[in-house]
Enzyme design. Structure first.
Site, PDB file in Angstrom:
ATOM      1  N   ASP A  29       0.531   4.929   1.945  1.00  0.00           N
ATOM      2  CA  ASP A  29      -0.169   5.423   3.127  1.00  0.00           C
ATOM      3  C   ASP A  29      -1.233   6.449   2.735  1.00  0.00           C
ATOM      4  O   ASP A  29      -0.979   7.376   1.956  1.00  0.00           O
ATOM      5  CB  ASP A  29       0.823   6.077   4.103  1.00  0.00           C
ATOM      6  CG  ASP A  29       1.614   5.029   4.889  1.00  0.00           C
ATOM      7  OD1 ASP A  29       1.111   3.903   5.068  1.00  0.00           O
ATOM      8  OD2 ASP A  29       2.732   5.345   5.321  1.00  0.00           O
ATOM      9  N   HIS A  58       0.806  -1.223   0.000  1.00  0.00           N
ATOM     10  CA  HIS A  58       0.000   0.000   0.000  1.00  0.00           C
ATOM     11  C   HIS A  58       0.836   1.269   0.000  1.00  0.00           C
ATOM     12  O   HIS A  58       2.017   1.279   0.322  1.00  0.00           O
ATOM     13  CB  HIS A  58      -0.948   0.021   1.210  1.00  0.00           C
ATOM     14  CG  HIS A  58      -0.242   0.124   2.528  1.00  0.00           C
ATOM     15  ND1 HIS A  58       0.398  -0.940   3.111  1.00  0.00           N
ATOM     16  CD2 HIS A  58      -0.070   1.171   3.369  1.00  0.00           C
ATOM     17  CE1 HIS A  58       0.929  -0.566   4.259  1.00  0.00           C
ATOM     18  NE2 HIS A  58       0.673   0.729   4.435  1.00  0.00           N
ATOM     19  N   ARG A  68       5.338   6.512  13.803  1.00  0.00           N
ATOM     20  CA  ARG A  68       5.412   7.071  12.443  1.00  0.00           C
ATOM     21  C   ARG A  68       5.016   8.545  12.441  1.00  0.00           C
ATOM     22  O   ARG A  68       4.038   8.936  13.081  1.00  0.00           O
ATOM     23  CB  ARG A  68       4.462   6.310  11.519  1.00  0.00           C
ATOM     24  CG  ARG A  68       4.579   6.742  10.061  1.00  0.00           C
ATOM     25  CD  ARG A  68       3.584   6.021   9.188  1.00  0.00           C
ATOM     26  NE  ARG A  68       2.246   6.599   9.301  1.00  0.00           N
ATOM     27  CZ  ARG A  68       1.141   6.037   8.829  1.00  0.00           C
ATOM     28  NH1 ARG A  68       1.206   4.865   8.234  1.00  0.00           N
ATOM     29  NH2 ARG A  68      -0.028   6.618   8.973  1.00  0.00           N
ATOM     30  N   HIS A 116       4.682   0.012   0.344  1.00  0.00           N
ATOM     31  CA  HIS A 116       5.342  -0.792   1.373  1.00  0.00           C
ATOM     32  C   HIS A 116       4.420  -1.871   1.914  1.00  0.00           C
ATOM     33  O   HIS A 116       3.198  -1.845   1.703  1.00  0.00           O
ATOM     34  CB  HIS A 116       5.914   0.092   2.480  1.00  0.00           C
ATOM     35  CG  HIS A 116       4.906   0.980   3.132  1.00  0.00           C
ATOM     36  ND1 HIS A 116       4.464   2.143   2.548  1.00  0.00           N
ATOM     37  CD2 HIS A 116       4.247   0.879   4.309  1.00  0.00           C
ATOM     38  CE1 HIS A 116       3.582   2.725   3.340  1.00  0.00           C
ATOM     39  NE2 HIS A 116       3.422   1.971   4.419  1.00  0.00           N
TER      40      HIS A 116
HETATM   41 FE   LIG Z   1       1.774   1.981   5.781  1.00  0.00          FE
END
Ligand SMILES: [Fe+2]
Length: 299
Positions: free
Chosen positions: A127, A125, A290, A275
């Site tokens: 983000d 995917h 993150r 990723h």
């Molecule tokens: Fe992600």
């Protein structure tokens, strides 16, 4: 290998992939050390303290991120959440994720996975591609990782696009696709909440192939987590095309794989990569934090 998509018969053959740098010779860096992990994607950076990078190092990291799409930094255990946030802020405004729970610092999203809360990021995917402006990039820091397992993989969307058969490139040129959070984040929501969030975050229509705003390269921009349909084509052909493109995203030829350790940081360009977080460590614990940087409207 030969396949059929819609009315097209496609033959796959060998392709020459594009190197991380145009002439195949890594650019020289004076203020940090850079070791490519593959010829195309992923570089390990050393000689930089992310808690206190110099302006010259930030300049070189800007270039390195565009050339290598994902940068790895080791031994950054000392980094505080504030310093993590401040490092990412060199690249722009920071995202406050609209759906994921926030901790003390709103820009820092914590992923705490383990026996009670198994990892679910094991689909290729981009983000937050269901937003009008998906992030430019993300800086992910490992705080607790299993002794083995829980690796993350990134795939180079420029090379994934370039290696497509010419007939497929022609077919997808100018097409858009729908991106929607409903089939993923929406699954666990109560009907009222879902309706509220759908009104606030309606499905987005992004180009199937976007042009990177900094490098000018064409990038494949459909993903397995949030892309729900290719628009403007017969639904069956759309599903077949999407399956073919998602297979392309997942080809090991375009990938780099990171084995984490506590204090490892990965910084990826969310416009140039996809990723996949391996969920092979259950019931062990894996904790990551993150920070995402706001991006532009894909075009
Ligand atoms: Fe992600």
């Amino acid at each position: 290998m030969q396949i059929t998509v819609g009315d097209h018969r496609i033959e796959f053959g060998p392709k020459r992939l594009r190197l991380g740098v145009d002439d195949g010779v890594p650019a020289s860096y004076e203020h940090l050390r850079l070791e490519p992990v593959t010829p195309y994607i992923g570089a390990e950076i050393s000689g930089v303290d992310l808690a206190a990078p110099t302006p010259a190092q930030i300049d070189e990291l800007r270039r390195a991120l565009l050339d290598w799409k994902v940068l790895f930094f080791r031994d950054q255990q000392h980094l505080t959440a504030e310093q993590h946030r401040d490092f990412a802020a060199h690249w722009g405004e920071l995202e406050v994720h609209p759906l994921l729970a926030q901790g003390e610092i709103p820009e820092v999203v914590r992923f705490d996975r383990g026996q009670e809360n198994p990892g679910t990021e094991n689909i290729w995917h981009v983000d937050v591609s269901w937003q009008q402006r998906p992030p430019l990039g993300s800086v992910l820091r490992a705080t607790d990782v299993p002794a083995a397992g829980g690796d993350t993989l990134w795939s180079d969307m420029g090379n994934a696009y370039e290696a497509l058969p010419e007939k497929i490139k022609e077919r997808i040129d100018g097409l858009t696709a729908t991106h929607d959070f409903t089939p993923t984040f929406g699954l666990g929501m109560a009907p009222d909440k879902l309706a509220e969030m759908q009104a606030k975050y309606p499905p987005q229509h992004h180009p199937v192939v976007r042009t990177h705003p900094d490098t000018g390269r064409k990038m494949l921009f459909v993903n397995g987590l949030f892309t729900t349909a290719i628009e403007g084509v017969d639904p069956e052909e759309g599903r077949e095309l999407l399956r073919l493109l998602l297979d392309q995203v997942a080809m090991p030829d375009f990938q780099v794989r990171l084995r984490w350790a506590p204090g490892t940081v990965a910084f990826w360009d969310n416009r140039a990569t996809q990723h996949y977080a391996c969920s092979d460590y259950f019931p062990h614990r894996r904790v990551m934090e993150r920070v995402a940087i706001e991006g532009d409207i894909p075009a």
